[in-house]
Design an enzyme around this catalytic site. Structure first.
Site, short mmCIF file in Angstrom:
data_model
loop_
_atom_site.label_atom_id
_atom_site.label_comp_id
_atom_site.label_asym_id
_atom_site.label_seq_id
_atom_site.Cartn_x
_atom_site.Cartn_y
_atom_site.Cartn_z
N SER A 144 76.85 -99.08 -50.50
CA SER A 144 75.97 -97.94 -50.24
C SER A 144 76.71 -96.69 -50.70
O SER A 144 77.94 -96.71 -50.86
CB SER A 144 75.70 -97.85 -48.73
OG SER A 144 75.15 -96.60 -48.39
N TYR A 157 77.84 -98.52 -39.51
CA TYR A 157 77.24 -98.75 -40.83
C TYR A 157 78.20 -98.26 -41.92
O TYR A 157 78.48 -98.96 -42.89
CB TYR A 157 75.90 -98.01 -40.93
CG TYR A 157 75.16 -98.26 -42.22
CD1 TYR A 157 74.37 -99.40 -42.39
CD2 TYR A 157 75.25 -97.36 -43.28
CE1 TYR A 157 73.69 -99.64 -43.58
CE2 TYR A 157 74.57 -97.59 -44.48
CZ TYR A 157 73.79 -98.73 -44.62
OH TYR A 157 73.13 -98.96 -45.81
N1 LIG Z 1 67.38 -98.51 -48.29
C1 LIG Z 1 68.41 -97.73 -48.55
O1 LIG Z 1 68.28 -96.50 -48.68
C2 LIG Z 1 69.78 -98.35 -48.73
C3 LIG Z 1 70.82 -97.53 -49.16
C4 LIG Z 1 72.08 -98.07 -49.33
C5 LIG Z 1 72.29 -99.41 -49.07
N2 LIG Z 1 71.27 -100.19 -48.65
C6 LIG Z 1 71.57 -101.61 -48.39
O2 LIG Z 1 70.68 -102.44 -49.11
C7 LIG Z 1 70.61 -103.71 -48.46
C8 LIG Z 1 69.15 -104.13 -48.35
O3 LIG Z 1 68.48 -103.22 -47.50
P1 LIG Z 1 66.96 -102.78 -47.71
O4 LIG Z 1 66.96 -101.32 -47.86
O5 LIG Z 1 66.29 -103.65 -48.70
O6 LIG Z 1 66.40 -103.05 -46.23
P2 LIG Z 1 65.36 -104.10 -45.67
O7 LIG Z 1 65.36 -103.88 -44.20
O8 LIG Z 1 64.08 -104.03 -46.43
O9 LIG Z 1 66.04 -105.51 -46.03
C9 LIG Z 1 67.13 -106.05 -45.32
C10 LIG Z 1 66.83 -107.51 -45.07
O10 LIG Z 1 67.99 -108.12 -44.48
C11 LIG Z 1 67.51 -109.02 -43.49
N3 LIG Z 1 68.56 -109.28 -42.49
C12 LIG Z 1 68.96 -108.45 -41.50
N4 LIG Z 1 69.89 -109.05 -40.76
C13 LIG Z 1 70.08 -110.30 -41.29
C14 LIG Z 1 70.90 -111.39 -40.93
N5 LIG Z 1 71.73 -111.34 -39.88
N6 LIG Z 1 70.83 -112.50 -41.69
C15 LIG Z 1 69.98 -112.59 -42.76
N7 LIG Z 1 69.16 -111.57 -43.11
C16 LIG Z 1 69.22 -110.45 -42.40
C17 LIG Z 1 66.31 -108.35 -42.89
O11 LIG Z 1 65.48 -109.26 -42.18
C18 LIG Z 1 65.66 -107.72 -44.10
O12 LIG Z 1 64.68 -108.57 -44.67
C19 LIG Z 1 71.31 -103.54 -47.10
O13 LIG Z 1 72.63 -104.08 -47.19
C20 LIG Z 1 71.39 -102.03 -46.95
O14 LIG Z 1 72.45 -101.62 -46.13
C21 LIG Z 1 70.01 -99.69 -48.47
#
Ligand SMILES: NC(=O)c1ccc[n+]([C@@H]2O[C@H](COP(=O)([O-])OP(=O)(O)OC[C@H]3O[C@@H](n4cnc5c(N)ncnc54)[C@H](O)[C@@H]3O)[C@@H](O)[C@H]2O)c1
Length: 261
Positions: A144, A157
């Site tokens: 991130s 986080y």
């Molecule tokens: N959205 C943003 O702005 C952003 C920014 C930086 C990093 N990220 C990172 O991107 C990645 C994906 O996030 P996203 O934005 O698509 O969010 P999202 O919530 O749409 O997807 C995350 C998925 O991970 C699954 N998950 C959660 N805990 C879990 C576990 N213990 N085992 C298996 N699956 C699990 C959830 O059910 C969900 O489907 C994450 O690592 C997040 O930290 C997101």
């Protein structure tokens, strides 16, 4: 060389979520067979058919990435179905509750570290041996912009995402000599349910105001779309990035490149 994934097998954790699913779509469009892994069975529903419609083999598997037994099980299932794992998007993550470090709940800290950091470690721990046996493969871990900057209110986080880059660099230096590459993407602010959960806490539920405000951290002055992360992850998982190892790629609209004022 373009990012072809023809004949390759990919595993995507957090595949029921926005970025994981977008990456899976990009991988499938490039020709890869794909297994989506997620803790949320409902989030996986329908996604297998959507991928299979692209003419690739698609699988879903319900697993908790923070549990070693579950990780061993999704790796075993991928090997049973595909016979190999060429590409691994180690992406599942949670945002957790917000609060200052000096008041942060210890159990919440452990919960976030368990998914975001130990989950990434367990993925590497179980998938890298497969790739080493195969003599090749590529991993992308999801960091991130919070991997490179502090983030007030999100100590767990933030620490977990810094840790993901450490895992990436260390694993890359260990397996690079054997032809396995490990890189990370560092998404900026991306329009996903995870972002919306954070914005609800930060902007008293005013999602539009939150998206406008956070869009301004990027020099492109907008938040990103999940597919924009998926495209870069696919590139890093493909042979098109064959000389990239141990890298942490910002996919953030320029947020980390400057100090906005
Ligand atoms: N959205 C943003 O702005 C952003 C920014 C930086 C990093 N990220 C990172 O991107 C990645 C994906 O996030 P996203 O934005 O698509 O969010 P999202 O919530 O749409 O997807 C995350 C998925 O991970 C699954 N998950 C959660 N805990 C879990 C576990 N213990 N085992 C298996 N699956 C699990 C959830 O059910 C969900 O489907 C994450 O690592 C997040 O930290 C997101």
């Amino acid at each position: 060389m373009s990012a072809s994934m023809q004949g390759k097998a990919a595993v995507v954790t957090g595949g029921g979520g926005a970025i994981g699913h977008a990456a899976a779509q990009c991988l499938a469009a490039a020709g890869a067979d794909v297994m989506l892994v997620d803790i949320d069975a409902a989030a996986l529903a329908g996604k297998r058919a959507a991928l299979a419609a692209r003419g690739v083999r698609a699988e879903t598997f319900v697993a908790d990435v923070s549990k070693a037994g579950d990780v061993a099980a999704y790796v075993a299932r991928a090997l049973a179905v595909f016979g190999r794992i060429d590409a691994f998007f180690n992406n599942a993550g949670i945002e957790g509750k917000l609060g200052p470090t000096y008041e942060y709940d210890e159990e919440e800290f452990d919960r976030i570290i368990a998914v975001n950091l130990k989950g990434v470690f367990l993925g590497l721990r179980h998938v890298l041996p497969v790739m080493l046996r195969q003599g090749g493969g590529a991993v992308v871990n999801t960091g991130s912009i919070a991997s490179e900057r502090g983030l007030a209110g999100a100590c767990a986080y933030n620490a977990s995402k810094h840790g993901v880059i450490g895992l990436t660099r260390t694993a890359a230096s260990e397996v690079g000599p054997q032809g396995v590459r490990v890189n990370a993407v560092m998404p900026g602010v991306v329009d996903t349910p995870l972002l919306e959960a954070m914005l609800r806490m930060m902007f008293n539920g005013d999602l539009d105001a939150g998206k406008r405000a956070l869009g301004r951290v990027a020099t492109l002055e907008r938040i990103g779309a999940p597919a924009e992360i998926g495209e870069v992850a696919t590139f890093l998982l493909s042979d098109a990035s064959s000389f990239v190892n141990g890298a942490a790629w910002a996919v953030d609209g320029g947020a980390l490149s400057t100090i906005r004022h």
